[in-house]
Motif scaffolding. Structure first.
Motif, short mmCIF file in Angstrom:
data_model
loop_
_atom_site.label_atom_id
_atom_site.label_comp_id
_atom_site.label_asym_id
_atom_site.label_seq_id
_atom_site.Cartn_x
_atom_site.Cartn_y
_atom_site.Cartn_z
N ARG A 20 0.76 -1.37 0.02
CA ARG A 20 0.05 -0.07 -0.03
C ARG A 20 1.02 1.31 -0.05
NH1 ARG A 20 -4.76 -1.22 -1.76
NH2 ARG A 20 -5.96 -2.41 -0.31
N GLU A 21 0.53 2.25 -0.86
CA GLU A 21 1.31 3.55 -0.95
C GLU A 21 0.59 4.63 -0.49
OE1 GLU A 21 3.77 5.87 -4.32
OE2 GLU A 21 2.76 4.01 -4.95
N GLN A 22 1.24 5.47 0.04
CA GLN A 22 0.68 6.84 0.77
C GLN A 22 1.48 7.89 0.27
OE1 GLN A 22 -1.75 7.88 2.37
NE2 GLN A 22 -2.69 6.18 3.16
N LYS A 61 -4.22 5.08 6.89
CA LYS A 61 -5.15 6.14 6.79
C LYS A 61 -4.68 7.30 7.38
CE LYS A 61 -9.80 7.76 8.34
NZ LYS A 61 -9.82 8.17 9.91
N GLN A 62 -4.59 8.62 6.47
CA GLN A 62 -3.64 9.57 7.20
C GLN A 62 -4.44 10.37 8.25
OE1 GLN A 62 -1.76 12.06 4.31
NE2 GLN A 62 -1.14 13.77 5.78
N GLU A 63 -3.88 10.64 9.26
CA GLU A 63 -4.50 11.04 10.39
C GLU A 63 -4.31 12.79 10.59
OE1 GLU A 63 -6.97 10.06 12.39
OE2 GLU A 63 -6.65 7.77 11.50
N THR A 64 -2.86 13.11 10.39
CA THR A 64 -2.60 14.54 10.80
C THR A 64 -1.24 14.65 10.16
OG1 THR A 64 -2.44 16.09 12.42
CG2 THR A 64 -1.50 14.09 13.03
N THR A 65 -0.97 15.86 9.93
CA THR A 65 0.29 16.48 9.70
C THR A 65 1.15 17.50 10.71
OG1 THR A 65 -0.20 16.41 7.26
CG2 THR A 65 1.89 17.61 7.81
N PHE A 66 2.17 17.25 11.34
CA PHE A 66 2.71 18.04 12.13
C PHE A 66 3.87 19.07 11.32
CE2 PHE A 66 2.41 14.53 15.40
CZ PHE A 66 1.20 14.89 16.06
N ARG A 67 3.58 20.59 11.62
CA ARG A 67 4.31 21.37 11.00
C ARG A 67 5.02 22.29 12.11
NH1 ARG A 67 3.27 20.81 5.79
NH2 ARG A 67 0.90 19.98 5.25
N GLY A 68 6.09 22.85 11.85
CA GLY A 68 6.95 23.64 12.96
C GLY A 68 8.40 23.82 12.58
N HIS A 69 8.90 22.59 12.18
CA HIS A 69 10.30 22.48 12.19
C HIS A 69 10.65 23.45 10.90
CE1 HIS A 69 12.09 19.66 14.49
NE2 HIS A 69 11.25 18.61 14.13
N GLY A 70 11.93 24.08 11.00
CA GLY A 70 12.29 24.97 9.92
C GLY A 70 13.14 24.43 9.11
N GLY A 71 13.51 23.10 9.16
CA GLY A 71 14.44 22.60 8.09
C GLY A 71 13.93 20.95 7.83
N SER A 72 14.65 20.05 7.17
CA SER A 72 14.32 19.23 6.84
C SER A 72 14.20 17.99 8.08
CB SER A 72 15.46 18.42 5.93
OG SER A 72 15.29 16.85 5.80
N VAL A 73 13.15 17.27 7.98
CA VAL A 73 13.01 16.30 9.21
C VAL A 73 13.71 14.99 8.92
CG1 VAL A 73 11.50 14.76 10.88
CG2 VAL A 73 10.64 17.29 10.03
N ASP A 74 15.08 14.81 9.23
CA ASP A 74 15.82 13.72 8.95
C ASP A 74 15.77 12.21 9.60
OD1 ASP A 74 17.00 15.48 7.19
OD2 ASP A 74 18.99 15.21 7.82
#
Length: 320
Positions: A20-22, A61-74
């Motif tokens: 399964r792909e998201q 199933k996508q639940e939520t997206t967290f934003r706040g980092h100012g750079g790549s999440v490695d």
């Protein structure tokens, strides 16, 4: 392990090889990981966001997206026994803790460099984070304060803890695994594990073994008590970027720039299955309770080959 068990596993994946792909990110996915109860999957991306998915019987199933980092999440990792807590390491020189119940960032810890890897100790008390300058910062996760920093004079790749959280492991550019005591950070052992750069390290869930992946295209399996190499897995041809043990410690997945993810049986080294992919794979993670493997590749958009697909996949669902 008996031949019958190997055959059982091979046959299992013949009927459980659905993928399964998201597609949820606008750039490459760097890291995937399951919560300790297996109900949630997180992905961190170059697009600075973290996506959270819930696991349904036959899909995500996508639940939520967290934003706040100012750079790549490695890199990201979950708490070992609180399934709602997730930590992320970013190039923006911070570590963030997220709570999936409130869908908020609950802590934001500033560090001294661009962070590329992170590991939460199994006892939940410490988060170690490594940066591009080979500085490892130890954060007390109970008070979210930096407890110690250790500067290394060699290339530090991936970091990990033993099951008891009292020894700390790191892989380096000289093919070695350095083992330090924690919290004193005294050097206990240096294992010359590979002739090439030692890239990744992972402990199996039982704590008996750890595995390392290297630029020599080998995965080596080690006895965690004796610190001796038990066997190597040599089916890949490119530097091994990422490895993961299954929940029962019986399977080891390894991926690289080969157009296949290799799944081997730990006790014999025999091949159980492989997953065909179309691009280099930089992150794999087995589910903590069943044979489902999450992974993300350097896939390009179907219609625009210059753009990253920003997708992640899960292998192991039952065929229809």
């Amino acid at each position: 392990m008996s031949t019958s068990r190997v055959d059982e596993l091979i046959n299992y994946f013949k009927s459980h090889n659905k993928i399964r792909e998201q597609q949820s990110h606008s750039a490459k996915v760097h890291s995937v990981g399951w919560s300790c109860d297996g109900k949630l999957l997180a992905s961190g991306s170059f697009d600075k966001s973290v996506c959270i998915f819930s696991l349904c019987p036959d899909r995500l199933k996508q639940e939520t997206t967290f934003r706040g980092h100012g750079g790549s999440v490695d890199q990201l990792c979950w708490h070992a026994f609180y399934p709602e807590l997730l930590s992320t390491a970013s190039g923006d020189k911070t570590v963030r803790i997220w709570d999936t119940r409130t869908q908020k960032c609950t802590a934001n810890i500033s560090t001294r460099g661009e962070n590329i890897n992170i590991s939460w100790s199994p006892d939940g008390n410490t988060i170690a984070v490594g940066n591009k300058e080979d500085l490892v910062t130890f954060i007390d996760a109970r008070v979210m304060k930096i407890r110690a920093e250790e500067q290394f004079n060699f290339e530090v790749n991936e970091i990990s803890w033993n099951k008891d959280s009292d020894t700390f492991y790191l892989t380096n550019g000289q093919g070695c695994v350095h083992i330090l005591s924690y919290p004193d950070l005294e050097l206990l052992h240096v294992i010359k594990a590979h002739p090439g750069t030692c890239i990744c390290i992972e402990f199996d869930p039982t704590g008996r073994y750890f595995a390392t992946g290297s630029a020599d295209a080998l995965v080596s399996l080690w006895d965690a008590d004796e610190l001796c190499c038990l066997r190597t897995f040599s089916r890949l041809e490119w530097p091994v970027r990422t490895i993961s043990f299954s929940y029962d410690g019986q399977l080891l997945a390894a991926a690289s720039e080969d157009l296949v993810i290799d799944i081997g049986e730990v006790e014999t080294g025999e091949k159980i299955a492989d997953i065909p992919v179309e691009a280099a794979t930089f992150t794999v993670a087995w589910h903590p309770k069943q044979y489902l493997l999450a992974y993300a590749c350097d896939d390009k958009d179907t219609y625009d080959r210059k753009r990253d697909a920003g997708s992640l996949k899960v292998f192991g669902f039952a065929n229809d």
